[in-house]
Scaffold this motif. Structure first.
Motif, PDB file in Angstrom:
ATOM      1  N   THR A 150       0.802  -1.053   0.056  1.00 11.90           N
ATOM      2  CA  THR A 150      -0.094  -0.027   0.089  1.00 11.90           C
ATOM      3  C   THR A 150       0.679   1.278   0.018  1.00 11.90           C
ATOM      4  O   THR A 150       0.847   2.281   0.795  1.00 11.90           O
ATOM      5  N   ARG A 180      -0.501   4.770  -5.533  1.00 10.77           N
ATOM      6  CA  ARG A 180      -1.259   6.112  -5.159  1.00 10.77           C
ATOM      7  C   ARG A 180      -2.169   6.601  -6.386  1.00 10.77           C
ATOM      8  O   ARG A 180      -3.228   6.948  -6.240  1.00 10.77           O
ATOM      9  N   SER A 200      -3.329   4.755  -9.015  1.00 13.70           N
ATOM     10  CA  SER A 200      -4.446   4.113  -9.242  1.00 13.70           C
ATOM     11  C   SER A 200      -5.564   4.204  -8.127  1.00 13.70           C
ATOM     12  O   SER A 200      -6.759   4.283  -8.556  1.00 13.70           O
ATOM     13  N   THR A 201      -5.194   4.165  -6.901  1.00 16.39           N
ATOM     14  CA  THR A 201      -6.116   4.414  -5.727  1.00 16.39           C
ATOM     15  C   THR A 201      -6.886   5.864  -5.757  1.00 16.39           C
ATOM     16  O   THR A 201      -7.828   6.017  -5.183  1.00 16.39           O
ATOM     17  N   GLN A 251     -10.442   7.651  -5.378  1.00 13.57           N
ATOM     18  CA  GLN A 251     -10.960   8.451  -4.277  1.00 13.57           C
ATOM     19  C   GLN A 251     -11.381   9.830  -4.810  1.00 13.57           C
ATOM     20  O   GLN A 251     -11.345  10.822  -3.941  1.00 13.57           O
ATOM     21  N   SER A 285     -13.141   5.038 -13.038  1.00 14.80           N
ATOM     22  CA  SER A 285     -13.799   5.358 -11.836  1.00 14.80           C
ATOM     23  C   SER A 285     -15.216   5.859 -12.176  1.00 14.80           C
ATOM     24  O   SER A 285     -15.234   6.832 -12.689  1.00 14.80           O
ATOM     25  N   SER A 294     -18.342   3.920  -1.735  1.00 12.10           N
ATOM     26  CA  SER A 294     -17.510   4.926  -2.761  1.00 12.10           C
ATOM     27  C   SER A 294     -18.461   6.019  -2.945  1.00 12.10           C
ATOM     28  O   SER A 294     -17.829   7.177  -3.046  1.00 12.10           O
ATOM     29  N   TRP A 328      -8.972  -4.926  -2.697  1.00 11.05           N
ATOM     30  CA  TRP A 328      -9.184  -4.294  -3.942  1.00 11.05           C
ATOM     31  C   TRP A 328      -9.345  -2.711  -3.469  1.00 11.05           C
ATOM     32  O   TRP A 328      -9.993  -2.211  -2.517  1.00 11.05           O
ATOM     33  N   PHE A 329      -8.641  -1.987  -4.422  1.00  7.99           N
ATOM     34  CA  PHE A 329      -8.811  -0.629  -3.897  1.00  7.99           C
ATOM     35  C   PHE A 329      -9.401   0.258  -5.052  1.00  7.99           C
ATOM     36  O   PHE A 329     -10.485  -0.526  -5.808  1.00  7.99           O
ATOM     37  N   GLY A 330      -9.420   1.331  -5.329  1.00  5.93           N
ATOM     38  CA  GLY A 330     -10.385   2.058  -6.435  1.00  5.93           C
ATOM     39  C   GLY A 330     -11.548   2.379  -5.902  1.00  5.93           C
ATOM     40  O   GLY A 330     -12.487   2.105  -6.674  1.00  5.93           O
ATOM     41  N   GLU A 377     -12.240  -0.359  -1.496  1.00  7.50           N
ATOM     42  CA  GLU A 377     -11.592  -0.687  -0.066  1.00  7.50           C
ATOM     43  C   GLU A 377     -11.928  -0.254   1.163  1.00  7.50           C
ATOM     44  O   GLU A 377     -11.907  -0.677   2.247  1.00  7.50           O
ATOM     45  N   LYS A 411      -2.381  -4.439  -2.421  1.00  5.57           N
ATOM     46  CA  LYS A 411      -3.252  -4.031  -3.494  1.00  5.57           C
ATOM     47  C   LYS A 411      -3.689  -5.098  -4.342  1.00  5.57           C
ATOM     48  O   LYS A 411      -2.705  -5.497  -4.901  1.00  5.57           O
TER      49      LYS A 411
END
Ligand SMILES: Nc1ncnc2c1ncn2[C@@H]1O[C@H](COP(=O)(O)OP(=O)(O)OP(=O)(O)O)[C@@H](O)[C@H]1O
Ligand SMILES: Nc1ncnc2c1ncn2[C@@H]1O[C@H](COP(=O)(O)OP(=O)(O)OP(=O)(O)O)[C@@H](O)[C@H]1O
Ligand SMILES: Cc1ncc(C[n+]2csc(CCO)c2C)c(N)n1
Ligand SMILES: [Mg+2]
Ligand SMILES: [Mg+2]
Lengths: 281, 287, 306, 263, 263
Positions: free
Chosen positions: A228, A234, A236-237, A241, C44, C63, C110-112, C115, C140
């Motif tokens: 992480t 960073r 892609s995440t 967000q 996204s 989300s 999973w992220f994006g 999470e 990740k």
């Protein structure tokens, strides 16, 4: 379009005029060599800012440079952590291993024209395997941490450096080779005293290309699994967000690191190949 | 032609190493499975199992070939499971992006060669632009363009163009500057205009450079297209194929798509090589 | 009338209701021309909405609420999924028996935007996610279940309808696995709902369009639940990548049906409140910090389900 | 070119290059004897095979047939025994080495001791009038100076034979005159055997004890002229003497005879 | 070099190059008058500024100070008016154009009509003895033929002045003799004014009506020798006459005087 957009466009035109005059009048001066591209960069930023503000682009689509700068300023520790994970460990590690292996391979196949003729076409074929396909496989093989990123980098930089180095080792002119023959020089002698030095300009060509490849490889590989932290993680995440300012901050770090890395190699090239006509100035 | 034998030998060595690696990498899974089932595996069983896993860590060469064969010849070319179909989709975008990128690179190069200001300002930023990871900006580009109504082929082609303009730019700046002082002086003694110097001297002498950079550029465009196909609503193309293979753990499908992409790249580069031969020959530059 | 629907992931039975509604002409019957846009790992949906690239999107509530707090005013207009399909799947031989055994292990997440449920769960368990010996190391997780098969993680995130079965297909037996459903752990958050931009809702014509859309979609969902084989076939026909196979999609459809079965499309207030509570319970690092206002409207479903 | 033990001896040397356009007969039945201490010039129109023949002597090219002995052994063995220094038309200095470094190159390859190397470099630098330039890089020197450095390099390991392929071709007349004078002195001092390719009739006549005239397609030796000029010092003014002119005229005639030309 | 209206007139021409190592004084106080129809050779040691001066006349270089008039106007205006043809040391033919295409190049640039172009190309090809080679590519021709093609290219648009910078420097003596003879004929036939840079004393004396001797650092004109040789045809054998030798000797002395050399 609001006033910001028009102001930015006006600034663009003015900066263009200034750059034109400076380049033509003082183009050879040292300060102009910095000033002109710098003003051009500033113009791009102003244009970006003006258009984003002027056209009311939502910041979750494209943040303004000022927002990016602000985000950058208050996430320096985070960015540094990502930088050291991705660049210092992944990219640099892979770069050193990949380039080193390529140089050694080039020297190894250099003695055998047969191997060269066979290896280079096959090498070119494998170099064409798209990184986005290779990365998940290497992540599967080498795990989630920086080792798999380094492996991706190795794969990416190996062939460009190999091809350049092989070309470099063959780049001596016939006169120079004949000269060594008249001394009845051994393979080692002609490698150390003629072919390696003569290959340096080519090698650095490859090493410079490899800098940006290394960066891209390390970042892209993180998209396919990572701990992480790291720039690719960073990016892609943060998109998920909607923290686009952070995404762009990472991109800024990537561009700075890439340009810096490239510049560093160019500097080393200058000192190592000082004798080459292109470096004598 | 004389390269064929060496290439075959190298390929043979790679295949042998590959089988070895497949055995080694896939053995862990086979042993694990055996342990879970509480059975023992002998060597023969091990070899057989590691070469035939449905989702191997590293598929054996014949499995990849099988995947390729099935993808290319085993399906009707309009089928969504056909590699020809997906390859064609990728090729279309690649060609468009390549054309746009080449044009952009050419125009920029001409500008740079003719304007000191452009030379000094554009080059450092062009280099910086290439340090930005495409995979990071590709989704954003797709979203931004979608928000202004551009969808489908064009956003992908633009990303392909972004990757392919750079080699063309670098090569053509070199190429357009290839004429030596003597040739440029010659044009000055004729009091030739800039356009005349460009069309009669700079462009012809840049051709070898152009072809060299086109070869790099077309490969870059292909990579760009594949990258763009990942986030573009993962629909069609080799990129989508790679992704869905990855999503469902279909290693063989990934490798087949990978090789298809590399074959496509090789074909494109070869096509440019042929064009190069023809053009240079017609211009009397190939000896 | 045109409607652009942005999915959260690639074409699969998870979105069967919409494809069925399209294929069976339910949309057309309402006078709608629906453009279903598949998603992907790097898409996204919230960003697409912000860019105006879609009218309505499928998203998970964590989300969507997080985006709302970031200033992107998404509003839930319908909730076809009643239950959560998320779970954590672990290898039994790692010794994990209950959530308390997670400490010191590596977990795939999973992220994006996916999470948030995990992070909320961990903070309700008071397990740090920083990789400390007392906490868990988070990976990740990529697109597939390899980390579990290759033993790079002790547990990975799976969906009941998809990744879990991939693990099974890969050759592991259910009794070699330990699963933790978010639903069972009391940390279930609402999944696939339909979201639109808040400002658009002030437009009566848009609202009317959404009413028709939700009505047709729910019709599609109910049809899919009762005709899983046909629904799976329709999904396959709409998959442009050619990667999906019929048996897999049939199985997925049957699992999905379990999640949608108890929903008529209307958002259940109890579920909503629970989701918000879980998301706010994040200790020092909650997913959302204040109670969302106006994050849903029942007007559309009220009108649609009349 | 008589005498008991010639240092170079070619008998019926033939060389055919296989090219894409078919075979090129570069040398045909070349016979030549060179004695120790001779200064032999090769002259002839472009493409007649001068360079090719010199390269054969140096074993940089292998004759298709015929025999070629250098110091009593085959040319290849003589090369391996480092029997000659070779000066190419272009100086061919390595740009990454200083002048001294370039001159040191053959000494390093031939494993001379460190002290010996330094001494020899100093010595030959003085010999070619380049003292004080040892630390410069080649590109910092004029063409004439570079050429002298390359001669120094060929002299440094003191081989018995010196082979020079148009070493002064790229220089202007005055510089050339001066280098000619110095070369002659050097030859006189060291008593080396020299093979020298040139395009210039006065140069050939001024320098040589023997002038070999060649004709092209296929390359043959049409005449070997022994010079009556003194073996001792020859002032530049010797070139205005009738004797000199007579030889020059003979060379010129030999050349024209062999020149079947399309320019 | 007297007379009313000189076609080239240099007065106090100075040229300083700014280089990384400091300024290089390439030309200092150069004064020269060339009349219409003269054949003026420039000779001098390497680096004395011959090329630089020729380039000044062609407005390829701009003097730092002094005045330089060509055909009564400034050199730059004369260039714009396409007053001269320039022949460089290397042929500099474009490899992607045939010989005819290369000769056509200036004609295309200067917007000659299609018919006129074809006629002129034929004409000059004949003039330099290259009929039938129009369709060949440069690399299919020998060096001498390439050089003749480059002369044809400079002649094609029939400028009043022909400037040649060591056009035969790279050729062998015999080819050079032949081209010298032909150049002289051509000059005679066309009555052009020719500026000719060379390193070779015999060449300068054989060709010119006036020989300009230059000395280096900074480049100055040390002597302008008017040739007593006939303006009409000069057979090659004229080079063996005492008159010829006397001029040659005078040139040689002039050269040595100015040669303050480090080679
Ligand atoms: N490596 C080669 N391959 C094919 N042909 C060659 C090769 N080297 C030389 N030749 C040909 O052999 C002939 C003799 O060439 P050589 O270089 O020996 O001539 P030369 O007398 O030295 O000429 P120059 O005075 O121009 O240097 C020429 O026709 C040349 O084209
Ligand atoms: N572009 C330039 N920049 C700097 N110095 C120059 C330039 N061109 C010529 N020079 C210098 O000016 C001087 C005269 O050069 P020029 O080329 O005119 O000599 P030259 O008489 O033609 O010599 P050569 O016979 O070798 O051709 C030389 O010292 C040269 O190094
Ligand atoms: C990068 C990435 N993000 C999210 C998911 C998981 N995910 C989000 S929605 C959904 C639906 C179920 O199939 C799944 C699996 C993934 N796999 N990869
Ligand atoms: Mg030769
Ligand atoms: Mg010159």
């Amino acid at each position: 379009m609001s006033w910001q957009a028009w102001a930015a466009i006006a600034f663009w035109i003015a900066a263009w005029a200034v750059n034109g005059t400076v380049a033509n009048r003082w183009g050879r001066r040292k300060w102009a060599r910095i000033f002109v591209p710098a003003l051009f960069g500033v113009t791009l930023l102003v244009l970006w800012q003006g258009l984003v503000k002027g056209l009311n682009v939502p910041s979750v689509i494209l943040p303004a440079p000022t927002q990016i700068a602000a985000r950058f300023a208050d996430s320096v520790p985070l960015l540094w952590g990502d930088f050291s994970q991705t660049i210092l460990k992944g990219a640099l590690g892979g770069y050193v291993i990949g380039c080193g292996a390529a140089v050694l391979t080039a020297i190894a196949v250099d003695r055998s024209p047969f191997l060269q003729r066979g290896l280079l076409p096959v090498g070119n074929f494998f170099a064409a395997l798209p990184i986005v396909g290779v990365a998940p496989i290497l992540v599967m093989w080498f795990g989630f941490d920086w080792q798999s990123k380094a492996a991706v980098v190795v794969v990416m930089v190996f062939f460009p450096v190999l091809v350049n180095m092989v070309a470099g080792l063959a780049a001596t002119d016939p006169l120079q080779r004949d000269l060594m023959k008249t001394y009845s020089a051994s393979y080692r002698d002609s490698l150390l005293r003629l072919r390696l030095p003569a290959a340096m300009p080519f090698l650095f060509n490859g090493l410079k290309i490899a800098t940006t490849l290394a960066l891209i490889g390390a970042i892209v590989a993180e998209f396919f699994g990572s701990p992480t932290r790291g720039m690719g993680f960073r990016i892609s995440t943060a998109v998920g967000q909607l923290d686009m300012a952070l995404v762009w901050s990472e991109i800024v770090v990537a561009a700075l690191a890439g340009s810096g890395f490239y510049g560093l190699m160019a500097l080393i090239e200058k000192t190592v190949t000082f004798w080459h006509p292109s470096q004598r100035g | 032609m004389r390269n064929i034998l060496p290439v075959l030998v190298v390929c043979l060595v790679i295949v042998v190493l590959w089988y070895g690696a497949a055995l080694w990498l896939n053995a862990a899974w086979v042993y694990d499975q055996a342990a879970r089932a509480g059975t023992q595996v002998g060597f023969g069983q091990l070899v057989h199992d590691t070469m035939t896993l449905p989702r191997p860590k590293l598929p054996a060469p014949h499995q990849v070939l099988g995947g390729l064969w099935d993808g290319i010849f085993g399906q009707s070319v309009t089928s969504k499971k056909s590699l020809v179909y997906h390859g064609w989709m990728t090729l279309e975008v690649t060609m468009l992006g390549f054309a746009v990128g080449t044009l952009a690179g050419l125009i920029l190069a001409i500008g740079i060669v003719h304007s000191r200001a452009m030379d000094m300002s554009v080059m450092p930023w062009a280099i910086a632009s290439q340090t930005i990871p495409v995979l990071a900006i590709a989704p954003m580009v797709i979203v931004v363009l979608a928000s202004v109504g551009l969808k489908g082929v064009i956003p992908k082609a633009l990303i392909a163009a972004y990757l392919s303009f750079f080699p063309v730019l670098v090569g053509m700046v070199k190429g357009l500057r290839a004429p030596d002082g003597l040739q440029l002086d010659l044009m000055r003694t004729y009091n030739a205009s800039r356009t005349q110097t460009l069309t009669m001297l700079r462009l012809p002498s840049s051709l070898p450079y152009l072809f060299a950079s086109l070869k790099v550029g077309v490969a870059a465009a292909l990579v760009g297209t594949i990258v763009a196909e990942l986030p573009a609503g993962a629909s069609v193309g080799l990129g989508a194929r790679l992704l869905s293979g990855s999503y469902y753990g279909q290693t063989i499908q990934i490798w087949a798509a990978l090789f298809m992409a590399a074959i496509l790249a090789a074909l494109l580069v070869a096509a440019i090589g042929i064009a190069e031969k023809v053009v240079l020959k017609r211009m009397g530059m190939a000896r | 009338e045109e409607v652009k629907l942005q999915l959260k992931w690639v074409t699969q039975a998870q979105f069967a209701g919409y494809y069925v509604a399209q294929d069976k002409g339910f949309y057309k019957a309402e006078g709608l021309d629906v453009d279903i846009m598949p998603g992907g790992p790097d898409i996204s949906p919230t960003q697409v909405m912000a860019g105006g690239g879609a009218d309505v999107t499928v998203d998970w509530m964590p989300s969507a609420l997080a985006a709302r707090e970031k200033g992107l005013a998404l509003v839930n207009v319908a909730q076809p999924f009643k239950k959560s399909g998320m779970m954590l799947t672990c290898l039994k031989d790692t010794g994990i028996k209950g959530p308390q055994d997670f400490r010191g292990k590596t977990l795939g997440v999973w992220f994006g935007g996916n999470e948030y449920p995990f992070l909320s769960w961990m903070s309700t368990l008071k397990i740090p996610t920083d990789g400390s010996p007392n906490g868990v190391t988070v990976l990740k997780q990529g697109f597939n279940v390899d980390p579990l098969l290759q033993k790079q993680a002790a547990c990975i995130s799976t969906m009941t309808y998809n990744e879990y079965w991939q693990v099974i297909d890969a050759g592991l037996k259910p009794d070699q696995l330990v699963t933790f459903k978010y639903e069972d752990e009391g940390v279930a958050t609402l999944e696939d709902g339909l979201y639109v931009m808040q400002d658009k809702l002030s437009d009566a014509a848009f609202k009317a369009k959404m009413v028709k859309f939700v009505r047709a979609s729910m019709k599609g969902w109910k049809y899919a639940e009762t005709h899983p084989e046909e629904a799976a076939k329709i999904v396959i026909d709409n998959d442009a990548t050619g990667a999906q196979t019929l048996p897999v999609q049939e199985r997925m459809m049957k699992e999905i049906a379990k999640l949608t079965a108890d929903s008529n499309g209307a958002l259940d207030m109890a579920d909503y409140d629970r989701t918000v509570k879980i998301l706010m319970a994040g200790g020092s690092d909650p997913v959302i910090t204040k109670k969302p206002e106006g994050a849903y409207t029942t007007e559309i479903t009220d009108a649609a389900l009349k | 070119m008589m005498g008991a033990a010639p240092i170079i001896e070619a008998q019926g040397v033939d060389l055919v290059f296989q090219t894409a356009d078919g075979p090129v007969h570069a040398l045909k039945d070349v016979n030549l004897k060179v004695n120790k201490g001779d200064f032999v010039s090769f002259i002839g129109p472009s493409g007649c095979g001068k360079t090719t023949f010199l390269r054969c002597i140096a074993a940089l090219e292998t004759p298709t047939s015929g025999s070629l002995k250098v110091r009593g052994v085959s040319a290849e063995e003589a090369r391996k025994a480092r029997s000659y220094g070779y000066v190419f038309q272009a100086a061919g200095l390595f740009p990454w080495r200083t002048i001294a470094g370039n001159i040191r190159l053959p000494l390093e390859i031939m494993d001379f001791t460190r002290a010996d190397r330094a001494r020899r470099v100093e010595e030959v630098l003085k010999l070619v009038d380049l003292e004080g330039f040892g630390k410069k890089y080649p590109w910092q020197l004029s063409g004439g100076m570079q050429q002298r450095a390359s001669i120094a390099r060929a002299l440094s390991f003191d081989a018995e034979i010196l082979l020079m392929d148009e070493p002064f071709g790229a220089l202007d007349e005055i510089v050339r005159d001066k280098l000619n004078e110095e070369l002659l002195k050097l030859w006189h001092r060291t008593q080396k055997t020299i093979g020298f390719v040139t395009h210039s009739i006065p140069e050939a006549v001024y320098l040589s004890t023997h002038i070999v005239v060649m004709s092209p397609r296929p390359g043959r030796i049409t005449d070997v002229i022994e010079s009556p000029l003194p073996r001792g010092p020859r002032p530049l003014e010797i070139r205005d003497t009738p004797e000199f002119m007579a030889i020059a005229q003979r060379v010129r005639e030999g050349l024209h005879a062999g020149h079947a030309y399309e320019v």
